[in-house]
Design a protein around this motif. Structure first.
Motif, short mmCIF file in Angstrom:
data_model
loop_
_atom_site.label_atom_id
_atom_site.label_comp_id
_atom_site.label_asym_id
_atom_site.label_seq_id
_atom_site.Cartn_x
_atom_site.Cartn_y
_atom_site.Cartn_z
N LEU A 101 16.89 -18.15 43.80
CA LEU A 101 17.37 -17.24 43.00
C LEU A 101 16.70 -15.77 43.47
O LEU A 101 15.57 -15.72 43.55
N VAL A 102 17.16 -14.83 43.69
CA VAL A 102 16.98 -13.53 43.87
C VAL A 102 17.56 -12.44 43.25
O VAL A 102 18.86 -12.39 43.03
N GLN A 103 17.01 -11.21 42.81
CA GLN A 103 17.64 -10.23 42.18
C GLN A 103 18.48 -9.56 43.25
O GLN A 103 18.10 -9.34 44.18
N LEU A 105 15.84 -12.56 51.25
CA LEU A 105 15.70 -13.94 51.70
C LEU A 105 15.58 -13.97 53.29
O LEU A 105 16.32 -13.58 53.98
N ARG A 106 14.90 -15.27 53.58
CA ARG A 106 15.08 -15.51 55.22
C ARG A 106 15.35 -17.00 54.91
O ARG A 106 14.58 -17.79 54.53
N LEU A 107 16.63 -17.39 55.69
CA LEU A 107 16.86 -18.88 55.59
C LEU A 107 16.51 -19.24 56.99
O LEU A 107 16.44 -18.55 57.86
N SER A 108 16.35 -20.53 56.87
CA SER A 108 15.69 -21.13 58.25
C SER A 108 16.75 -22.38 58.56
O SER A 108 17.26 -23.06 57.69
N CYS A 109 16.83 -22.53 59.79
CA CYS A 109 17.95 -23.66 60.28
C CYS A 109 17.02 -24.46 61.31
O CYS A 109 17.04 -24.09 62.61
N LYS A 129 23.41 -9.05 47.56
CA LYS A 129 24.40 -8.41 46.39
C LYS A 129 24.77 -9.69 45.62
O LYS A 129 24.94 -10.89 46.20
N PRO A 130 25.37 -9.60 44.52
CA PRO A 130 25.82 -10.83 43.63
C PRO A 130 26.85 -11.63 44.69
O PRO A 130 26.77 -12.90 44.29
N SER A 140 21.39 -12.77 41.27
CA SER A 140 21.65 -12.39 40.00
C SER A 140 20.32 -11.59 39.29
O SER A 140 19.16 -12.23 39.68
N SER A 141 20.74 -10.95 38.46
CA SER A 141 19.62 -10.36 37.73
C SER A 141 19.45 -11.08 36.40
O SER A 141 18.49 -10.71 35.50
#
Length: 127
Positions: free
Chosen positions: A11-13, A18-22, A87-88, A126-127
């Protein structure tokens, strides 16, 4: 056993990163075309980015171009998706997918183009 495991969702504002890993096991990601997809509630799964096998050419959909960066660490057999200025509307479950065929990323836009899939990681903006 061929396996892809995503991680890094959170969850981030709005405006955050964010950094996603695969992470791959059972095969060498360097020899595969890799795609990142996302699926928002009630919507179709859509590709957001791709990196080609061997030469690592990258591709981004218009909705994320300039904000997301896909990269590959061959030593760790892992592909990343760095997501900035979130962004949302970026909310959704993010999946990585791998395909042994090569070629331009334009050829690998569809979900059916990929053979192997991870289980997904949730990103909520989301905020």
């Amino acid at each position: 056993q061929v396996q892809l495991v995503e991680s890094g969702g959170d969850l981030v504002q709005p405006g955050g990163s964010l950094r996603l890993s695969c992470a791959a096991s059972g095969f060498n990601l360097d020899y595969y075309t890799i795609g990142w997809f996302r699926q928002a509630p009630g919507k179709e799964r859509e590709r957001v980015s791709c990196i080609t096998k061997n030469d690592g050419t990258t591709y981004y959909e218009d909705s994320v171009n300039g904000r997301f960066t896909i990269s590959r660490d061959n030593a760790k057999n892992t592909v990343y998706l760095q997501m900035n200025s979130l962004k949302p509307e970026d909310t959704g479950v993010y999946y990585c997918a791998a395909e042994p065929r090569g070629g331009h990323c334009i050829l690998f836009a569809a979900r059916r183009s990929y053979t192997y899939w991870g289980q997904g990681t949730q990103v909520t903006v989301s905020s």
